[in-house]
Design a protein around this motif. Structure first.
Motif, PDB file in Angstrom:
ATOM      1  N   GLY A  88      25.497  -0.592  24.569  1.00 22.68           N
ATOM      2  CA  GLY A  88      24.512   0.258  25.223  1.00 22.68           C
ATOM      3  C   GLY A  88      23.729   1.074  24.234  1.00 22.68           C
ATOM      4  N   GLU A  89      24.433   1.793  23.394  1.00 21.93           N
ATOM      5  CA  GLU A  89      23.795   2.600  22.352  1.00 21.93           C
ATOM      6  C   GLU A  89      24.851   2.876  21.296  1.00 21.93           C
ATOM      7  N   VAL A  90      24.410   3.342  20.145  1.00 25.98           N
ATOM      8  CA  VAL A  90      25.355   3.691  19.084  1.00 25.98           C
ATOM      9  C   VAL A  90      25.781   5.133  19.304  1.00 25.98           C
ATOM     10  N   ILE A  91      27.065   5.335  19.325  1.00 22.64           N
ATOM     11  CA  ILE A  91      27.553   6.704  19.483  1.00 22.64           C
ATOM     12  C   ILE A  91      28.514   7.025  18.345  1.00 22.64           C
ATOM     13  N   MET A  92      28.804   8.299  18.200  1.00 18.86           N
ATOM     14  CA  MET A  92      29.792   8.718  17.203  1.00 18.86           C
ATOM     15  C   MET A  92      30.915   9.417  17.962  1.00 18.86           C
ATOM     16  N   PRO A  93      32.056   8.745  18.078  1.00 15.40           N
ATOM     17  CA  PRO A  93      33.130   9.363  18.877  1.00 15.40           C
ATOM     18  C   PRO A  93      33.641  10.642  18.214  1.00 15.40           C
ATOM     19  N   HIS A  94      33.888  11.621  19.056  1.00 12.82           N
ATOM     20  CA  HIS A  94      34.420  12.887  18.577  1.00 12.82           C
ATOM     21  C   HIS A  94      35.789  13.109  19.201  1.00 12.82           C
ATOM     22  N   THR A  95      36.655  13.755  18.444  1.00 13.89           N
ATOM     23  CA  THR A  95      37.967  14.080  19.013  1.00 13.89           C
ATOM     24  C   THR A  95      37.844  15.339  19.867  1.00 13.89           C
ATOM     25  N   ALA A  96      38.978  15.710  20.443  1.00 15.32           N
ATOM     26  CA  ALA A  96      38.957  16.879  21.319  1.00 15.32           C
ATOM     27  C   ALA A  96      38.629  18.149  20.532  1.00 15.32           C
ATOM     28  N   ASN A  97      38.968  18.143  19.237  1.00 18.22           N
ATOM     29  CA  ASN A  97      38.680  19.329  18.422  1.00 18.22           C
ATOM     30  C   ASN A  97      37.291  19.292  17.828  1.00 18.22           C
ATOM     31  N   ASN A  98      36.427  18.467  18.398  1.00 18.75           N
ATOM     32  CA  ASN A  98      35.061  18.325  17.918  1.00 18.75           C
ATOM     33  C   ASN A  98      35.034  17.861  16.456  1.00 18.75           C
ATOM     34  N   GLU A  99      35.812  16.838  16.186  1.00 13.81           N
ATOM     35  CA  GLU A  99      35.846  16.286  14.838  1.00 13.81           C
ATOM     36  C   GLU A  99      35.383  14.833  14.893  1.00 13.81           C
ATOM     37  N   LYS A 138      31.516  21.532  -5.145  1.00 12.25           N
ATOM     38  CA  LYS A 138      30.581  21.301  -4.040  1.00 12.25           C
ATOM     39  C   LYS A 138      30.882  19.952  -3.405  1.00 12.25           C
ATOM     40  N   LYS A 139      30.827  19.887  -2.076  1.00 16.62           N
ATOM     41  CA  LYS A 139      31.193  18.650  -1.408  1.00 16.62           C
ATOM     42  C   LYS A 139      30.070  18.224  -0.449  1.00 16.62           C
ATOM     43  N   ARG A 140      29.835  16.892  -0.479  1.00 12.67           N
ATOM     44  CA  ARG A 140      28.809  16.361   0.420  1.00 12.67           C
ATOM     45  C   ARG A 140      29.379  16.273   1.827  1.00 12.67           C
ATOM     46  N   ILE A 141      28.688  16.774   2.792  1.00 13.97           N
ATOM     47  CA  ILE A 141      29.055  16.487   4.189  1.00 13.97           C
ATOM     48  C   ILE A 141      27.779  16.139   4.950  1.00 13.97           C
ATOM     49  N   ILE A 142      28.013  15.711   6.163  1.00 12.74           N
ATOM     50  CA  ILE A 142      26.855  15.287   6.953  1.00 12.74           C
ATOM     51  C   ILE A 142      26.285  16.491   7.687  1.00 12.74           C
ATOM     52  N   ASP A 143      24.957  16.589   7.650  1.00  9.10           N
ATOM     53  CA  ASP A 143      24.307  17.635   8.418  1.00  9.10           C
ATOM     54  C   ASP A 143      23.836  17.067   9.763  1.00  9.10           C
ATOM     55  N   LYS A 144      23.044  16.007   9.655  1.00 14.07           N
ATOM     56  CA  LYS A 144      22.562  15.387  10.882  1.00 14.07           C
ATOM     57  C   LYS A 144      22.624  13.880  10.721  1.00 14.07           C
ATOM     58  N   HIS A 145      23.202  13.205  11.726  1.00 12.89           N
ATOM     59  CA  HIS A 145      23.158  11.744  11.783  1.00 12.89           C
ATOM     60  C   HIS A 145      22.145  11.404  12.854  1.00 12.89           C
ATOM     61  N   ILE A 146      20.913  11.084  12.421  1.00 11.12           N
ATOM     62  CA  ILE A 146      19.837  10.889  13.393  1.00 11.12           C
ATOM     63  C   ILE A 146      19.750   9.417  13.740  1.00 11.12           C
ATOM     64  N   TYR A 147      19.706   9.153  15.023  1.00 13.50           N
ATOM     65  CA  TYR A 147      19.687   7.765  15.514  1.00 13.50           C
ATOM     66  C   TYR A 147      18.464   7.600  16.409  1.00 13.50           C
ATOM     67  N   HIS A 148      17.559   6.677  15.989  1.00 11.08           N
ATOM     68  CA  HIS A 148      16.359   6.414  16.791  1.00 11.08           C
ATOM     69  C   HIS A 148      16.658   5.240  17.721  1.00 11.08           C
ATOM     70  N   LEU A 149      16.965   5.556  18.942  1.00  7.24           N
ATOM     71  CA  LEU A 149      17.298   4.489  19.898  1.00  7.24           C
ATOM     72  C   LEU A 149      16.106   3.567  20.125  1.00  7.24           C
ATOM     73  N   SER A 150      14.904   4.126  20.048  1.00  7.76           N
ATOM     74  CA  SER A 150      13.716   3.323  20.329  1.00  7.76           C
ATOM     75  C   SER A 150      13.504   2.250  19.271  1.00  7.76           C
ATOM     76  N   MET A 151      14.089   2.393  18.089  1.00  8.60           N
ATOM     77  CA  MET A 151      13.892   1.399  17.041  1.00  8.60           C
ATOM     78  C   MET A 151      15.089   0.475  16.890  1.00  8.60           C
ATOM     79  N   CYS A 152      16.134   0.726  17.648  1.00  9.50           N
ATOM     80  CA  CYS A 152      17.382  -0.007  17.442  1.00  9.50           C
ATOM     81  C   CYS A 152      17.294  -1.385  18.094  1.00  9.50           C
TER      82      CYS A 152
END
Lengths: 375, 160, 170, 362
Positions: B55-66, B98-112
């Motif tokens: 249906g779409e690409v999602i990023m599953p999150h745990t109950a602790n918002n991880e 300093k550690k790299r982490i993700i700020d925003k994972h942007i997903y353009h559904l219209s281009m997928c």
């Protein structure tokens, strides 16, 4: 102000006149435009204008890596998406000399044949519709739906699957896959009798197709007609028989060839191919060996520099993929030899002297998919 | 004389084939239980998509918002259409690094194009297919989604 | 005014107006369509007179047969933007003379005819059995001979049409 | 005012008497004509709407679908909604079309079917006109409809339309012959062309049973030929959608298209009711001579139900044809008429005439 030119009196019995069939027309199955010169109802000549949905897939492939190319091939002949994918995957595997697991070969063959049945079912729908029997359309789609459900369960989508990857499969088949396929085959063997009763045996359909649009074997070969269309003219060109891939060499199946070369022969060829595909699936479905669903591939696939060609039997005929690689991860040049394009090229030659209704029937029996022509 | 009989044989066979066809449609007409139509908006509650449905690409999150995304960018490079954009951020770790982490994972559904390469190539299995299929919106910008939920963080065992 | 007179007036008006339009229209298919109206109104006139059989024959032969044939042949030959040229004075004057002569003859006949003063009851219909018997009877007022002669004429017309059609192919 | 669902004669006469008693004859007649006109218009609207709905449901069930089911229960208001949509749609005017003929054509088509339906007897005493030449009249006026189709095809200045109109012309002109001749077969048996007399003549058995083999052949030929004459599938060459997009009405929109649409369905109703009247006894109940009790039970069912039931049966047959068979090609269509139907018909008339002479019918 320009003076209105008084056109000379035209006698349509004697003079040719042109009509544009398409780009929007119910019988062209897409945005194909045929400029037809008519004399009364008789087709004098015909000029196909394609390119209305040309998306430059071959050029787009040059910027994509090989795994990425797969999803573009889905969108060429969208009715046999799996088979298109298969061609690219086989080419990459051949170039890298990777041996894919046996399980993958079995699954690919079964899925290809299912896809072929689905494609032929849709062809049967639109053939019936072009002949004026609208009910065929719904029966065909009803049964195609069953295959699409199997596809959706296993691969997640109904039309554009991107299921094969170079070296294997995206994921393993669904646990219910084998059971569902067997149920479907049992169901479809019953329903294909309806198809025969409704359309194949019908006297109107026989009258309209027998001896219409005859192509001789020599012409079929020189126009490059392949698939059920070419085999209807007696040109034995089944890639599955002559250059086997997958596990086709392990199964017993007949290459369906008819020599009449008319619309009816092409029609019956496809009907028989559906039955033959079911035979192939029945031979394989219980014997899928256990194993891995993908071979070990490098993270970045680079083809050694050189030229590669691979062909497969798509639902419409022979699909060829030609790649020139310069050793990078993207191809230098990619070329698809699509069956619909070659089959379309005969349309002018075949339909001369036919009536408009015959033109529609011949076009339907060629079964071209417009994105396959335009790419 | 032969053609005389042929004439009647043609009529007979023609009528027979027509009746065979009418038998098929007639049988379906009188067997309404074979109707295959699905009443879509009515069956919304019972409609269950297959587990593997794309249906779409999602990023599953745990109950602790991880979530499991490290922001490595492999999905971004593997996407053939550029429908994934990753905006990275750097945070100061307690040990001064300093550690790299993700700020925003942007997903353009219209281009997928739903080819599934991002999900297949993700080294940490952060992405998955969602079963949502009613994507129609009135505004195109709504098709651009941020997959990581606000305030989410990376799972502990992935970051180590 | 009775309803019969009203209907007669309507039919007569339709016939006159569309007859004039038929001959003055410069587009040939429109002229044919107007002719259809004239013929249908004539059929209506027959119905008014209770000549049902004649009316039905009028509709079948003229409106349904001949006008359809005319329109069919116009479709084959004419183009939509086409307009006939305005006829020259040389053609108009003889046409007027011929039409005037015909009208004068008709009016003269009507004036001279001794119409009976009392109205004949219009409720009796002409029985089609009588017509049928007359049509194929060989006796004194039978139409068997004229009927057959007309069919020879039709045969001749058919042969002529075939020959014309054949000739054009060469 | 006597009213009976078995015999409308007294009902009609009482209305007639009431009007003539209270009004001068001129106005009485005008009002009578208006009433009949309004009744037929309403009948047209109701039957048209019902037939469109029935067609969609029948074809849906034949194709394993449910058909219209959104507007109202079981979608019964779907055709009304469609009709409102057609009324509100823009009428598109075509450049370089012959405007007069373009606008006139739909009316010719619908008026032709309107004229024909006036002769059909719906029940005892329930018919607009009872001509002594009823069948001939129906054949005469229903042949006018083709003019509208020809004009529509030519005047819309579209090649598809023109081809459709030419096909339709060839088709209707040749199939009219078969329709006429198959009716002649029954006229020979009945000995009259008057619809009321034909129905009365079937009081002791319908003509399809009384005339057995030749009557049955005539019935089949009539079904085929009348399906062709109404431009319905498998003979829908005039509007063959896979070849000519929509044939002669390609350029029509809105209410003018609705007129063609309605006329097609009304023509279907018309030929079905003629077939029901001539072959299946019209409003006459099913009688078997000699079975007094059975006949009395059959008489109990009102004639309107008999009439509409038989008509609906024939309409269903025609829909069944349409949704089963592929379309013929134009030359095959003409072959069917001139090589098969016409010779069979001519021989059939001879057989029937011989049979009537010998008294071999029931």
């Amino acid at each position: 102000m320009k003076e209105v030119i008084n056109l000379p009196v035209k006698n349509i019995e004697e003079e040719e006149y042109h009509i544009n069939m398409g780009p929007q027309h119910p019988s062209t199955h897409g945005v194909l435009r045929l400029v037809v010169s008519l004399q009364g109802e008789i087709v004098k000549s015909l000029k196909p204008h394609c390119g209305y949905i040309h998306r430059g897939i071959e050029k787009m492939c040059e910027k994509d890596t090989y795994p990425q190319i797969i999803h573009l091939t889905d969108r060429m002949d969208y009715l046999s998406a799996h088979i298109n994918n298969h061609a690219v995957c086989l080419l990459v595997e051949k170039a890298l000399e990777v041996e894919v697991p046996e399980r993958v070969k079995y699954i690919r063959t079964i899925v290809d044949e299912l896809n072929r049945i689905a494609s032929h079912q849709l062809w049967w729908c639109s053939f019936g519709m072009d002949m004026g029997g609208l009910t065929c359309f719904f029966y065909g789609l009803r049964d195609r739906e069953k295959i699409l459900d199997i596809f959706e369960e296993s691969f997640g989508s109904r039309l554009l699957h991107s299921y094969y990857t170079p070296g294997g499969l995206m994921m393993d088949i669904h646990p219910d896959f084998q059971k569902n396929v067997k149920v479907f085959i049992k169901y479809f063997r019953k329903k294909i009798k309806d198809y025969d009763d409704l359309l194949s045996g019908n006297v109107i359909m026989q009258l309209r197709t027998k001896g219409v649009g005859v192509i001789s074997k020599e012409d079929a070969i020189s126009f490059g007609m392949t698939g059920p269309t070419g085999r209807g003219s007696g040109f034995s060109c089944d890639v599955r028989k002559h250059h086997p891939y997958g596990v086709y060499e392990k199964v017993q199946f007949n290459e369906i060839v008819r020599t009449e070369g008319d619309t009816l022969a092409r029609y019956l060829n496809r009907m028989d191919e559906m039955r033959e595909s079911m035979n192939i699936i029945e031979q394989l479905i219980d014997n899928i060996p256990a194993g891995d669903y993908t071979a070990k591939m490098k993270a970045v696939i680079k083809l050694p520099a050189g030229e590669y060609f691979q062909r497969v039997e798509s639902a419409r005929g022979e699909l060829g993929v030609y790649v020139v690689s310069d050793g990078n991860k993207t191809p230098f040049r990619m070329k698809f030899r699509t069956p619909s394009f070659s089959n379309l090229s005969t349309l002018d030659y075949v339909s001369r002297g036919c009536k408009i209704a015959d033109l529609v029937a011949i076009g339907a029996s060629m079964d071209y998919v417009i994105p396959d022509i335009d790419r | 004389m032969n053609s005389f009989f042929q004439y009647f044989a043609d009529i007979f066979n023609g009528v027979k084939s027509l009746l065979t066809g009418m038998k098929v449609t007639g049988r379906y007409f009188f067997s309404p239980w074979e109707i295959v139509t699905q009443q879509y908006p009515e069956n919304r509650k019972t409609l269950k998509m297959y587990d593997r449905f794309k249906g779409e690409v999602i990023m599953p999150h745990t109950a602790n918002n991880e979530h499991r995304c490290t922001g490595c960018g492999i999905c971004e490079t593997n996407c053939p259409n550029g429908s994934i954009e990753i905006i990275q951020d750097k945070i100061d770790m307690p040990d001064g690094k300093k550690k790299r982490i993700i700020d925003k994972h942007i997903y353009h559904l219209s281009m997928c194009t739903f080819c599934g390469l991002c999900i297949k190539t993700c080294p940490s299995d952060a992405l998955a297919w969602g079963q949502e299929f009613e994507h129609a919106v009135f505004d195109r910008t709504k098709l651009t989604k941020i997959l990581n939920k606000p305030g989410s963080s990376i799972l502990k065992d992935i970051s180590e | 005014m009775t309803t019969n007179q009203l209907m007669f007036a309507i039919f007569a008006a339709v016939i006159i107006i569309f007859s004039i339009l038929t001959v003055t229209s410069r587009r040939i298919l429109r002229a044919a369509t107007f002719l259809l109206f004239v013929l249908v109104a004539t059929g209506g006139m027959y119905f008014l007179l209770r000549f049902n059989f004649l009316a039905a024959i009028q509709l079948t032969l003229y409106a349904g047969g001949i006008v359809v044939l005319i329109i069919f042949s116009i479709l084959l030959t004419s183009h939509i933007g086409e307009k006939l040229e305005a006829p020259s004075v040389k053609k108009i004057i003889p046409a007027f003379i011929a039409a005037g002569f015909g009208a004068a003859l008709c009016i003269l006949t009507i004036v001279q005819h001794p119409f009976p003063q009392e109205v004949i009851s219009s409720s009796e219909r002409t029985d089609i059995r009588v017509i049928a018997k007359a049509l194929i009877s060989t006796e004194k007022f039978g139409y068997a001979l004229p009927f057959e002669v007309i069919s020879i004429l039709l045969l001749a017309a058919m042969v002529g049409a075939i020959i014309l059609a054949k000739k054009r192919k060469d | 005012m006597a009213f009976s669902i078995y015999d409308f004669t007294s009902f009609n006469q009482s209305i007639d008497k009431l009007l003539y008693d209270s009004l001068p004859p001129f106005w009485a007649l005008i009002i009578e004509m208006t009433i009949i006109g309004v009744v037929f218009l309403l009948f047209y609207a109701v039957v048209g709407l019902f037939l469109v709905y029935a067609e969609r449901k029948v074809c849906a069930f034949m194709q394993n679908r449910v058909g219209p089911n959104r507007v109202g229960p079981y979608g019964i208001f779907q055709t009304i909604a469609d009709f409102i949509k057609l009324l509100m749609k823009e009428l598109i005017y075509i450049k370089n079309a012959d405007k007069l003929l373009f606008n006139l054509a739909p009316f010719i088509v619908i008026i032709a079917s309107f004229m024909a339906i006036s002769a059909v007897p719906f029940a005892k005493g329930l018919h607009a006109i009872d001509f002594d030449i009823g069948i001939l009249y129906v054949i005469a006026v229903s042949s006018l409809g083709v003019v509208g189709i020809l004009l529509a095809g030519w005047s819309s200045n579209n090649k598809y339309s023109l081809i459709g109109a030419m096909r339709s012309g060839a088709q209707i002109v040749s199939y009219e012959l078969s329709v006429g001749l198959s009716l002649v077969t029954i006229i020979i048996l009945a000995g009259t062309m008057q619809f009321s007399a034909i129905v009365e003549g079937q009081a002791n058995g319908w003509f399809i049973f009384k005339g057995h083999i030749p009557a049955f052949i005539a019935f089949v030929v009539f079904l085929i030929a009348s399906t062709a004459e109404t431009n319905r599938g498998p003979f829908d060459l005039a509007e063959a959608e896979s070849e000519l997009t929509a044939g002669f009405h390609t350029e029509y929109s809105g209410i003018k298209f609705a007129f063609f649409f309605l006329a097609e369905y009304m023509n279907m109703f018309l030929v079905a009711s003629i077939a029901a009247t001539v072959f299946l006894g019209g409003w006459m109940p099913f009688h078997v001579s000699g079975w007094g009790g059975f006949n009395a039970v059959m008489d109990f069912i009102p004639p309107l139900i008999w009439y509409f039931g038989k008509t609906a049966f024939i309409i269903f047959l025609m829909m069944w044809f349409k949704w089963t068979f592929p379309r013929l090609r134009i030359d095959q269509l003409l072959t069917l008429e001139w090589k098969y139907l016409l010779p069979i018909n001519l021989v059939n008339i001879l057989v029937m005439a011989f049979m009537v002479l010998m008294g071999w019918h029931f």
